[in-house]
Design an enzyme around this catalytic site. Structure first.
Site, PDB file in Angstrom:
ATOM      1  N   GLY A 104       0.751  -1.249   0.000  1.00 26.70           N
ATOM      2  CA  GLY A 104       0.000   0.000   0.000  1.00 26.70           C
ATOM      3  C   GLY A 104       0.781   1.299   0.000  1.00 26.70           C
TER       4      GLY A 104
ATOM      5  N   GLU B  66       3.736  -6.712   1.590  1.00 29.96           N
ATOM      6  CA  GLU B  66       3.296  -7.059   0.223  1.00 29.96           C
ATOM      7  C   GLU B  66       3.287  -5.832  -0.678  1.00 29.96           C
ATOM      8  OE1 GLU B  66      -0.664  -8.449   0.975  1.00 29.96           O
ATOM      9  OE2 GLU B  66      -0.023 -10.334   1.857  1.00 29.96           O
ATOM     10  N   PRO B  67       4.413  -5.153  -0.843  1.00 35.62           N
ATOM     11  CA  PRO B  67       4.390  -3.966  -1.702  1.00 35.62           C
ATOM     12  C   PRO B  67       4.302  -4.344  -3.172  1.00 35.62           C
ATOM     13  CG  PRO B  67       6.627  -4.410  -0.968  1.00 35.62           C
ATOM     14  CD  PRO B  67       5.755  -5.448  -0.325  1.00 35.62           C
ATOM     15  N   GLY B  68       3.501  -3.617  -3.915  1.00 37.93           N
ATOM     16  CA  GLY B  68       3.424  -3.823  -5.360  1.00 37.93           C
ATOM     17  C   GLY B  68       3.869  -2.553  -6.061  1.00 37.93           C
ATOM     18  N   ARG B  69       3.014  -1.534  -5.924  1.00 29.85           N
ATOM     19  CA  ARG B  69       3.193  -0.292  -6.662  1.00 29.85           C
ATOM     20  C   ARG B  69       4.549   0.364  -6.416  1.00 29.85           C
ATOM     21  NH1 ARG B  69      -1.432   2.948  -7.924  1.00 29.85           N
ATOM     22  NH2 ARG B  69      -2.523   1.874  -6.242  1.00 29.85           N
TER      23      ARG B  69
ATOM     24  N   ARG C  95      -5.857   3.346 -15.817  1.00 28.28           N
ATOM     25  CA  ARG C  95      -5.914   4.067 -14.539  1.00 28.28           C
ATOM     26  C   ARG C  95      -6.511   5.476 -14.644  1.00 28.28           C
ATOM     27  NH1 ARG C  95      -2.411   5.281 -11.546  1.00 28.28           N
ATOM     28  NH2 ARG C  95      -3.406   4.578  -9.638  1.00 28.28           N
TER      29      ARG C  95
ATOM     30  N   TYR D  30      -9.781   5.617 -12.418  1.00 18.75           N
ATOM     31  CA  TYR D  30      -9.656   6.270 -11.101  1.00 18.75           C
ATOM     32  C   TYR D  30      -9.440   7.776 -11.206  1.00 18.75           C
ATOM     33  CZ  TYR D  30      -8.140   1.434 -10.202  1.00 18.75           C
ATOM     34  OH  TYR D  30      -8.027   0.076 -10.169  1.00 18.75           O
TER      35      TYR D  30
ATOM     36  N   CYS E  65     -13.587   4.543 -28.704  1.00 15.04           N
ATOM     37  CA  CYS E  65     -14.805   5.305 -28.967  1.00 15.04           C
ATOM     38  C   CYS E  65     -15.607   5.598 -27.707  1.00 15.04           C
ATOM     39  CB  CYS E  65     -15.656   4.536 -29.957  1.00 15.04           C
ATOM     40  SG  CYS E  65     -14.742   4.276 -31.461  1.00 15.04           S
TER      41      CYS E  65
ATOM     42  N   TYR F  22      -0.007  -1.782 -12.228  1.00 17.15           N
ATOM     43  CA  TYR F  22      -1.415  -1.689 -12.608  1.00 17.15           C
ATOM     44  C   TYR F  22      -1.577  -1.066 -13.998  1.00 17.15           C
ATOM     45  CZ  TYR F  22      -1.546  -2.598  -7.633  1.00 17.15           C
ATOM     46  OH  TYR F  22      -1.327  -3.145  -6.397  1.00 17.15           O
TER      47      TYR F  22
END
Ligand code: LLP
Length: 421
Positions: free
Chosen positions: A239, A275-278, A314, A318, A346, A375
């Site tokens: 996170g 659990e880092p991803g970003r 993204r 978001y 479109c 992501y």
């Protein structure tokens, strides 16, 4: 810091000119930097130094086998959320005992595959899941190592679609019910309770919610131990946010995040997992695209690119900001003008940015979206029959295509026409 810098007026990924990759693979594409992936992973290693720990890269942020192998070679574990991710992690060479299995809807078949292939732990999110896992494990004559994901009811202060730690979210069991559920788990013969799991959301730019959640986990650890459970592992989730807008954001550093972990749970004698991803993959990737047309509207100029919302969703999903930079470096102090940067899909939602100041652009010019390594490719689709775009990995002066662009025939031939047609 990343390794995408201008050199002699041209954008490079490490020692490779972006223009050289364009010449080899065409546009659009994703490109990742090995040095940046490694650097970000090591920042977490340094942040947790002194604590027994395992950094489990959240594969949902970037699932390419080459990226996973790069991190696995540094000793990373992997956080997976489906059997597909589990099998990809194994295919990339990650041993089962370095894989944690998260997610609210694991099926019995997914549990079986992971138990058979080897797993470090399941992060269980509900009582029905706990009982299903117990049954699967008993049917195989094994015990499933688990943590229970608790929902600490903490506001992560992030985008509502990616906040997970409030009681109205679907994730985890309410922390107030944790003791009862741990008691239930301890009575199940197919279950081996090893710890506690928490994950409150993604793209957090403030450490305070982590601190609140981890303090609650520390209290719970003491309570559960007093209840007789052997809590030896804490999975603290992912996170930590990244600076999407370089000009005006400076989220906390992994070192500061590590200090929060040490302060809140460091004295419990537990092995810590994160659990880092970003933060590992986000700024290690660009999406490179070409301007097809510059269209002057009545009120604004549109930059129409050859990439679209199906390639990088993204902004449209978001309202997320991605810095967009020209591949040819603008002269210092060069004029800019505002463009609406859009794709060819479109729908009006296919807009990457509105009124974004960029140097004057022409058809054929190349641009790069920054912070696109997390992501990005994993959320891409073939909407409008646009084939998935390729992924490229750079290491020093080498680059390799790590996922090829499918041909139109490959895309078309995935559909089948029934015999009656
Ligand atoms: N662990 C769990 C259980 C998660 O659900 C997530 C992300 C992570 C770890 C990794 O979080 P990170 O360190 O990457 O923030 N598609 C959205 C992000 C969704 C995040 C979902 N869960 C986006 O593009 O912003």
């Amino acid at each position: 810091m990343d390794h995408f810098l201008y050199r002699d007026g041209a954008l490079f990924a490490e020692d490779v000119a972006i223009a050289d990759i364009v010449a080899a693979v065409g546009t659009p594409f994703y490109v990742y930097s090995t040095a940046t992936l490694e650097r970000h992973y090591r920042l977490f290693e340094e942040a947790l130094a002194g604590l027994p720990h395992l950094i489990c890269f959240a594969m949902k942020s970037n699932g390419n086998l080459a990226v996973i192998r790069t991190l696995a070679e540094l000793g990373a574990g992997i956080d997976v959320v489906s059997v597909g991710e589990y099998l990809k992690a194994r295919a990339a060479g990650v041993p089962g005992d370095r894989i944690v299995f998260s997610g609210v809807g694991k099926t019995r078949e997914e549990m079986r595959v992971a138990l058979e292939g080897g797993i470090r732990q399941f992060n269980v999110e509900s009582e029905p899941e706990l009982h299903a896992l117990n049954e699967v494990a008993l049917s195989m004559g094994v015990r499933a190592p688990i943590t229970i994901r608790v929902n600490p009811d903490v506001d992560a202060k992030t985008h509502e679609k990616i906040a997970t730690g409030k009681k109205e979210n679907k994730f985890g069991i309410p922390i107030s019910r944790a003791r009862a559920v741990y008691a239930e788990a301890a009575a199940l013969k197919g279950i081996d309770v090893v710890g506690i799991d928490v994950h409150i959301g993604s793209q957090l730019t403030d450490l305070e919610p982590f601190e609140q959640a981890y303090l609650k986990v520390a209290d719970l650890t003491r309570q559960l131990r007093a209840d007789g459970h052997d809590i030896r592992r804490l999975d603290l989730g992912g996170g930590l946010g990244i600076p999407y807008e370089r000009s005006n954001s400076a989220p906390p550093l992994p070192l500061d995040y590590g200090a929060v972990i040490k302060r809140t749970v460091g004295d419990l004698g537990c092995e810590v997992e994160i659990e880092p991803g970003r933060l590992i993959s986000g700024n290690a990737g660009l999406m490179v695209s070409r301007v097809i047309y510059v269209k002057s509207g009545e009120e604004r100029d549109f930059l129409i690119l050859d990439s679209a919302m199906n390639d990088l969703v993204r902004p449209s999903m978001y309202g997320a900001h991605h810095d967009i930079v020209p591949v040819v470096e603008p002269a210092p102090g060069a004029e800019t003008r505002p463009y609406d940067v859009v794709g060819p899909v479109c729908e009006t939602g296919d807009t990457f940015a509105r009124q974004r100041p960029l140097p004057p652009m022409q058809a054929g010019d190349l641009v790069a979206f920054r912070s696109a390594g997390a992501y990005g490719a994993v959320m891409a689709s073939e909407y409008n029959a646009r084939p998935l775009i390729p992924e490229v990995l750079v290491k020093g002066d080498q680059f390799a295509v790590i996922r090829a662009r499918p041909t139109y025939d490959e895309m078309i031939n995935r559909d089948t026409i029934p015999v009656w047609l």
